[in-house]
Design an enzyme around this catalytic site. Structure first.
Site, mmCIF file in Angstrom:
data_model
loop_
_atom_site.group_PDB
_atom_site.id
_atom_site.type_symbol
_atom_site.label_atom_id
_atom_site.label_comp_id
_atom_site.label_asym_id
_atom_site.label_seq_id
_atom_site.Cartn_x
_atom_site.Cartn_y
_atom_site.Cartn_z
ATOM 1 N N GLU A 245 0.808 -1.149 -0.025
ATOM 2 C CA GLU A 245 0.057 -0.057 0.017
ATOM 3 C C GLU A 245 0.686 1.131 0.044
ATOM 4 O O GLU A 245 0.549 2.158 -0.751
ATOM 5 C CB GLU A 245 -0.967 -0.081 1.094
ATOM 6 C CG GLU A 245 -2.073 0.902 1.278
ATOM 7 C CD GLU A 245 -2.946 1.043 2.442
ATOM 8 O OE1 GLU A 245 -3.721 0.108 2.301
ATOM 9 O OE2 GLU A 245 -3.003 1.928 3.305
ATOM 10 N N ARG A 271 -2.165 33.172 -17.999
ATOM 11 C CA ARG A 271 -2.652 34.359 -17.068
ATOM 12 C C ARG A 271 -1.674 35.523 -16.971
ATOM 13 O O ARG A 271 -0.612 35.440 -16.795
ATOM 14 C CB ARG A 271 -2.670 33.619 -15.530
ATOM 15 C CG ARG A 271 -3.008 34.688 -14.532
ATOM 16 C CD ARG A 271 -4.455 35.426 -14.592
ATOM 17 N NE ARG A 271 -4.649 36.048 -13.548
ATOM 18 C CZ ARG A 271 -5.670 37.224 -13.251
ATOM 19 N NH1 ARG A 271 -6.796 37.188 -14.424
ATOM 20 N NH2 ARG A 271 -5.731 37.654 -12.280
#
Length: 392
Positions: A245, A271
């Site tokens: 995991e 931007r």
């Protein structure tokens, strides 16, 4: 943006990763609020793509992949699936539940459980954490008492991923309170077994697409042939599942990080402020470079740990470092992405959603503080036993 660090994958796996990313983008979009029926529908779709059983051997219905290839596919899922909670649930099912059966199950148990779990027909949940036993896994209060050819379990589990939708539970219980590490035992229990019930799903700050709830066990009778591994072998089962995991699950975060990094680079290129793209400002460009460095470094450590799994390494340091690096990088990358978007970063959108999903990553699979303890212990830096002063 193409990762700078690359591990050699065969052509089939590369094509599977590309296909999976596109599939996840188009077919695994989540509804605005969690819906169990829709979750199951998407789970079956993921199962048909082979993602719910990547590491399971072919003979038991899986794809038989090694850890490196499986991590690459989990990364591809994370990149394409904007519902990070769903990707997290898939990974928890595979690495915390199926891999323990692959590594510790009998042939009969593998034949019984793995095909339907690998195909996506069934969903699994791993119950270890309790209200009084989180990081201290040896303080579990759930008890399993032998009664002839069965065990009777009583106790409570909390923060159990997939519990509200699970068909199979892998439950850790104490069979010998005096045996410490060798006192835990793992059990495979079907949903619907008398005495096993699931509480209400949690409302969480992040990973909202991953259902989580408490599990209650009251006089749950489990046949002895549903013990996973030997009696007293539960800690070994849990430790092995955490190695998987802490490595492969976090590959899903790598995919999400890469997606957010790409969109952030696009944003600062487009931007404009003060007559120039904000990406041309040194403060912005340097922050982007730091984001790239964290992502690439974390990716290297994770795939290095995956190589260790394939080589059969029992090393605790590699998976712990991978978990630390990815989770810390994910949180910081989320903060940076929010900051670079300005006001857009604090309203509903990609950056704030990723940040909320990243925050739990420093907690689950063992907190980052515990990972540092594990690494220190593996380096021989554990706390020395208390020495009594000599009498004068």
């Amino acid at each position: 943006m193409k990762p700078l660090i690359s591990f050699t994958l065969d052509q089939d796996t590369e094509e599977m990763c590309s296909t999976l990313t596109a599939f996840a983008e188009n077919r695994l979009a989540a509804p605005e609020t969690f819906d169990a029926e829709d979750f199951r529908r998407r789970w079956l779709l993921a199962g048909r793509q082979g993602i719910t059983g990547t590491c399971v051997p072919d003979e038991f219905g899986g794809s038989g992949m090694d850890a490196v290839s499986a991590a690459a596919l989990m990364e591809a899922l994370g990149r394409g699936c904007r519902d990070t909670g769903f990707a997290f649930s898939v990974a928890a099912h595979l690495y915390a539940c199926l891999m323990p059966v692959v590594e510790f199950g009998t042939t009969e148990q593998k034949k019984r459980w793995l095909p339907a779990l690998a195909s996506g027909e069934l969903i699994a949940a791993h119950g270890i954490t309790e209200p009084g036993a989180g990081s201290d896994a040896l303080s579990l209060r759930t008890r399993a008492v032998r009664d002839g050819d069965r065990y009777v379990l009583n106790g409570e589990k909390c923060f159990t991923t997939n519990a509200p939708v699970a068909d199979v539970f892998l439950i850790q219980a104490v069979t010998d309170p005096e045996a410490g590490y060798f006192g835990l035992t793992s059990f495979l229990i079907e949903a619907g077994t008398p005495g096993l019930s699931v509480g209400r799903p949690y409302d969480k700050v992040g990973l909202r697409g991953s259902p989580m709830a408490d599990v209650h066990l009251q006089d749950v009778a489990v046949p002895a042939d549903q013990v996973l591994g030997a009696e007293g072998g539960g800690a070994a089962v849990f430790t092995s599942s955490m190695r998987w995991e802490r490595t492969c699950l976090f590959a899903a975060y790598l995919g999400s990080m890469r997606r957010l990094l790409d969109s952030t680079v696009d944003h600062v290129r487009e931007r404009e402020q003060f007559g120039a793209p904000i990406g041309s400002f040194q403060a912005v460009s340097h922050r982007i470079v730091d984001m790239v460095m964290r992502y690439e470094s974390a990716r290297l450590l994770l795939f290095r740990a995956a190589v260790g799994l394939d080589e059969g390494s029992q090393d605790e340091i590699g998976p712990a470092l991978a978990k630390l690096a990815v989770s810390e990088a994910a949180v910081q990358l989320g903060l940076d992405a929010v900051q670079l978007r300005g006001g857009l970063g604090i309203v509903d959108g990609e950056a704030e959603t990723f940040l909320r999903d990243a925050l739990p990553s420093r907690i689950f699979s063992g907190t980052n503080e515990i990972q540092k303890n594990n690494i220190a212990r593996a380096l021989g830096l554990g706390r020395a036993p208390h020495r009594r002063r000599a009498a004068r």
